[in-house]
Design a protein around this motif. Sequence first.
Motif, PDB file in Angstrom:
ATOM      1  N   LEU A 185       0.716  -1.062   0.124  1.00 53.59           N
ATOM      2  CA  LEU A 185       0.218   0.030   0.008  1.00 53.59           C
ATOM      3  C   LEU A 185       0.845   1.351   0.065  1.00 53.59           C
ATOM      4  O   LEU A 185       0.641   2.285  -0.503  1.00 53.59           O
ATOM      5  CB  LEU A 185      -0.921  -0.004   1.250  1.00 53.59           C
ATOM      6  CG  LEU A 185      -1.966  -0.940   1.167  1.00 53.59           C
ATOM      7  CD1 LEU A 185      -2.713  -1.117   2.498  1.00 53.59           C
ATOM      8  CD2 LEU A 185      -3.059  -0.440  -0.056  1.00 53.59           C
ATOM      9  N   SER A 186       1.895   1.217   0.814  1.00 51.39           N
ATOM     10  CA  SER A 186       2.775   2.542   0.925  1.00 51.39           C
ATOM     11  C   SER A 186       3.449   2.732  -0.625  1.00 51.39           C
ATOM     12  O   SER A 186       3.738   3.718  -0.764  1.00 51.39           O
ATOM     13  CB  SER A 186       3.868   2.088   2.039  1.00 51.39           C
ATOM     14  OG  SER A 186       4.606   1.084   1.624  1.00 51.39           O
ATOM     15  N   SER A 187       3.912   1.481  -1.249  1.00 46.27           N
ATOM     16  CA  SER A 187       4.592   1.840  -2.588  1.00 46.27           C
ATOM     17  C   SER A 187       3.461   2.425  -3.505  1.00 46.27           C
ATOM     18  O   SER A 187       4.067   3.075  -4.413  1.00 46.27           O
ATOM     19  CB  SER A 187       5.052   0.231  -2.871  1.00 46.27           C
ATOM     20  OG  SER A 187       5.597  -0.009  -2.100  1.00 46.27           O
ATOM     21  N   ILE A 188       2.258   1.773  -3.548  1.00 44.27           N
ATOM     22  CA  ILE A 188       1.404   2.521  -4.678  1.00 44.27           C
ATOM     23  C   ILE A 188       0.033   2.703  -3.792  1.00 44.27           C
ATOM     24  O   ILE A 188      -0.900   1.899  -3.803  1.00 44.27           O
ATOM     25  CB  ILE A 188       1.078   1.409  -5.670  1.00 44.27           C
ATOM     26  CG1 ILE A 188       2.417   0.875  -6.277  1.00 44.27           C
ATOM     27  CG2 ILE A 188       0.002   1.835  -6.637  1.00 44.27           C
ATOM     28  CD1 ILE A 188       2.294  -0.120  -7.529  1.00 44.27           C
ATOM     29  N   VAL A 189      -0.148   3.929  -3.456  1.00 39.30           N
ATOM     30  CA  VAL A 189      -1.227   4.339  -2.575  1.00 39.30           C
ATOM     31  C   VAL A 189      -2.514   4.307  -3.389  1.00 39.30           C
ATOM     32  O   VAL A 189      -3.334   4.061  -2.559  1.00 39.30           O
ATOM     33  CB  VAL A 189      -0.957   5.862  -2.068  1.00 39.30           C
ATOM     34  CG1 VAL A 189      -2.193   6.382  -1.344  1.00 39.30           C
ATOM     35  CG2 VAL A 189       0.503   5.918  -1.345  1.00 39.30           C
ATOM     36  N   VAL A 190      -2.579   4.619  -4.680  1.00 33.31           N
ATOM     37  CA  VAL A 190      -3.912   4.367  -5.323  1.00 33.31           C
ATOM     38  C   VAL A 190      -4.473   3.187  -5.151  1.00 33.31           C
ATOM     39  O   VAL A 190      -5.859   2.718  -5.300  1.00 33.31           O
ATOM     40  CB  VAL A 190      -3.580   4.485  -6.856  1.00 33.31           C
ATOM     41  CG1 VAL A 190      -2.759   3.470  -7.466  1.00 33.31           C
ATOM     42  CG2 VAL A 190      -4.980   4.931  -7.395  1.00 33.31           C
ATOM     43  N   LEU A 191      -3.671   1.946  -4.757  1.00 32.93           N
ATOM     44  CA  LEU A 191      -4.266   0.515  -4.657  1.00 32.93           C
ATOM     45  C   LEU A 191      -5.395   0.622  -3.593  1.00 32.93           C
ATOM     46  O   LEU A 191      -6.391  -0.363  -3.467  1.00 32.93           O
ATOM     47  CB  LEU A 191      -3.349  -0.365  -4.260  1.00 32.93           C
ATOM     48  CG  LEU A 191      -2.371  -0.918  -5.452  1.00 32.93           C
ATOM     49  CD1 LEU A 191      -1.325  -1.780  -4.846  1.00 32.93           C
ATOM     50  CD2 LEU A 191      -3.023  -1.411  -6.544  1.00 32.93           C
ATOM     51  N   SER A 192      -4.896   1.489  -2.457  1.00 30.95           N
ATOM     52  CA  SER A 192      -6.087   1.524  -1.354  1.00 30.95           C
ATOM     53  C   SER A 192      -7.393   1.978  -1.711  1.00 30.95           C
ATOM     54  O   SER A 192      -8.548   1.767  -1.063  1.00 30.95           O
ATOM     55  CB  SER A 192      -5.518   2.323  -0.155  1.00 30.95           C
ATOM     56  OG  SER A 192      -5.308   3.823  -0.647  1.00 30.95           O
ATOM     57  N   THR A 193      -7.657   2.608  -2.729  1.00 29.89           N
ATOM     58  CA  THR A 193      -8.839   3.288  -3.048  1.00 29.89           C
ATOM     59  C   THR A 193      -9.904   2.292  -3.586  1.00 29.89           C
ATOM     60  O   THR A 193     -10.997   2.525  -3.786  1.00 29.89           O
ATOM     61  CB  THR A 193      -8.770   4.533  -4.169  1.00 29.89           C
ATOM     62  OG1 THR A 193      -8.227   3.902  -5.484  1.00 29.89           O
ATOM     63  CG2 THR A 193      -7.772   5.592  -3.603  1.00 29.89           C
ATOM     64  N   PHE A 194      -9.412   1.172  -3.982  1.00 30.61           N
ATOM     65  CA  PHE A 194     -10.167   0.149  -4.677  1.00 30.61           C
ATOM     66  C   PHE A 194     -10.688  -0.908  -3.692  1.00 30.61           C
ATOM     67  O   PHE A 194     -11.454  -1.663  -3.953  1.00 30.61           O
ATOM     68  CB  PHE A 194      -9.546  -0.331  -6.053  1.00 30.61           C
ATOM     69  CG  PHE A 194      -9.394   0.595  -7.124  1.00 30.61           C
ATOM     70  CD1 PHE A 194      -9.970   0.749  -7.791  1.00 30.61           C
ATOM     71  CD2 PHE A 194      -7.971   1.007  -7.361  1.00 30.61           C
ATOM     72  CE1 PHE A 194      -9.820   2.019  -8.790  1.00 30.61           C
ATOM     73  CE2 PHE A 194      -7.464   1.844  -8.459  1.00 30.61           C
ATOM     74  CZ  PHE A 194      -8.519   2.200  -8.973  1.00 30.61           C
ATOM     75  N   ILE A 195     -10.080  -0.865  -2.413  1.00 38.04           N
ATOM     76  CA  ILE A 195     -10.148  -1.740  -1.554  1.00 38.04           C
ATOM     77  C   ILE A 195     -11.773  -1.902  -1.259  1.00 38.04           C
ATOM     78  O   ILE A 195     -12.315  -3.121  -1.147  1.00 38.04           O
ATOM     79  CB  ILE A 195      -9.295  -1.786  -0.294  1.00 38.04           C
ATOM     80  CG1 ILE A 195      -7.780  -2.102  -0.629  1.00 38.04           C
ATOM     81  CG2 ILE A 195      -9.977  -2.418   0.849  1.00 38.04           C
ATOM     82  CD1 ILE A 195      -6.888  -1.752   0.564  1.00 38.04           C
ATOM     83  N   PRO A 196     -12.491  -0.915  -0.519  1.00 41.44           N
ATOM     84  CA  PRO A 196     -13.995  -0.843  -0.408  1.00 41.44           C
ATOM     85  C   PRO A 196     -14.648  -1.563  -1.608  1.00 41.44           C
ATOM     86  O   PRO A 196     -15.428  -2.413  -1.298  1.00 41.44           O
ATOM     87  CB  PRO A 196     -14.291   0.772  -0.247  1.00 41.44           C
ATOM     88  CG  PRO A 196     -12.919   1.038   0.067  1.00 41.44           C
ATOM     89  CD  PRO A 196     -11.832   0.626  -0.751  1.00 41.44           C
ATOM     90  N   MET A 197     -14.448  -1.175  -2.831  1.00 41.56           N
ATOM     91  CA  MET A 197     -15.096  -1.724  -4.026  1.00 41.56           C
ATOM     92  C   MET A 197     -14.933  -3.134  -4.039  1.00 41.56           C
ATOM     93  O   MET A 197     -16.122  -4.117  -4.163  1.00 41.56           O
ATOM     94  CB  MET A 197     -14.783  -0.955  -5.291  1.00 41.56           C
ATOM     95  CG  MET A 197     -15.446  -1.588  -6.608  1.00 41.56           C
ATOM     96  SD  MET A 197     -14.846  -2.974  -7.348  1.00 41.56           S
ATOM     97  CE  MET A 197     -13.227  -2.190  -7.772  1.00 41.56           C
TER      98      MET A 197
END
Length: 445
Positions: A304-316
């Motif tokens: 997550l810290s390497s590619i922060v954008v990944l966290s935005t898709f977790i809820p979906m």
Amino acid sequence: MDERKLLELIEGKKYAQIKNELSEMNEVDVAELLDPLDAHLTLLIFRMLPKDLAVEVFAHFSTEQQLGIINSITDKEVEYIVDELFFDDMIDLIEEMPANIVKKILKSAKEEERKLINQFLKYPVDSAGSIMTIEYVELRKGLTVKEALTHIKEIGLNKETVYTCYVTDQKRTLEGFVSLRTLVTSDEDKIIEDIMEDEVIKVYTHDDQESVANVFIKYGFLALPVVDNENRLTGIITVDDIMDIMEQEATEDFQIMAAMSPSEEAYLDAGVMTLAKNRLPWLLILMISATFTGRIMGKFEDVLSSIVVLSTFIPMLMDTGGNSGSQSSTLIIRGLATGEITTHDWWKVLWKELRISAIVGVVLAVINFLRIILLEKVEMKVALTVSLTVVITVIASKIVGGILPLIAKKLKLDPAIMAGPLITTIVDALALIVYFSIAKSLLGI
């Protein structure tokens, strides 16, 4: 008559009109009309009713109303009600009453009835024996049709149903049945043995009430005979009683699927603390189990810290997985409840859910891929990671949602336990593991 008119007539002391109008109404409607009244008014109106109607109305009162009536009327009035109630209604009444009221009811019952009541109360809760009635028509196979019809006329008014008559021998062994239609359309000199059906669908006294309900659903009977282990006729279960059981079972399943402990109390009658106690244990279990999700995210913190954008898709991803699993579990639980699916069908369920989930997963993944590329403006590898996770998550979720209720049934647990909240918790963990594993592989983190 509605409640407002009833109160106006009571205020005007027009008791004769009240009695006349209520006498013309159905007993269920009368019980519903009296339900909102206070105990004093309920008793006042109850005593106005014709005796036969009063007994039928009493059977449809809530437990609280019945308790209030019994506490307020004389022993002679209690005796009349006990004598006139159908036997299964009397058993239901005794099961719900406190000990002092039970003693009052048993005191008013005949000696033979007291013995039968004690026998009924020994059957396991939620068994066929606990919900059956002894109010049925019993015939001997050597009778003629004319003799049988005469017998029915003599005793029929005191029986819960006369539409199906059961044929037994001297030891009360169930040998067959004959419908009232067959009797009235047959020659009066014919022997019962010649016109009866000897292939009888029956249940046993210790069968679970839910399996009894499934027999009613499957065959569409109005009544079903209950026998002991030696095939002796013990009682019958009628369709009106089994409808109550179906409602109870459905309510229980809904409560379990919503992560609550089952309760037979009506929502508005139940206390705040009672409802809180029913909900708290499951919420606590699910909250603790959700900590596994947090641990998984902590384990992949470097991703997550390497590619922060990944966290935005977790809820979906988690929502999609939970919804997919809930869809499958709902259908399978319903199929198990109606008897359409058995535990032996696990392979059919697995194969069907696998094909369904593959189609659904691919369609969702393609749409999601295009959305991320065109609208989110995210790089190709991230979009591919999310889309592949969608496919695998949907497939895993639907298989888990379809198979877990079957496992619960096999273990003799309620399949409803494996519903929404629990499956969502399991699927959330699976979705995160799949997501971060694919991310590490594709993105080279």
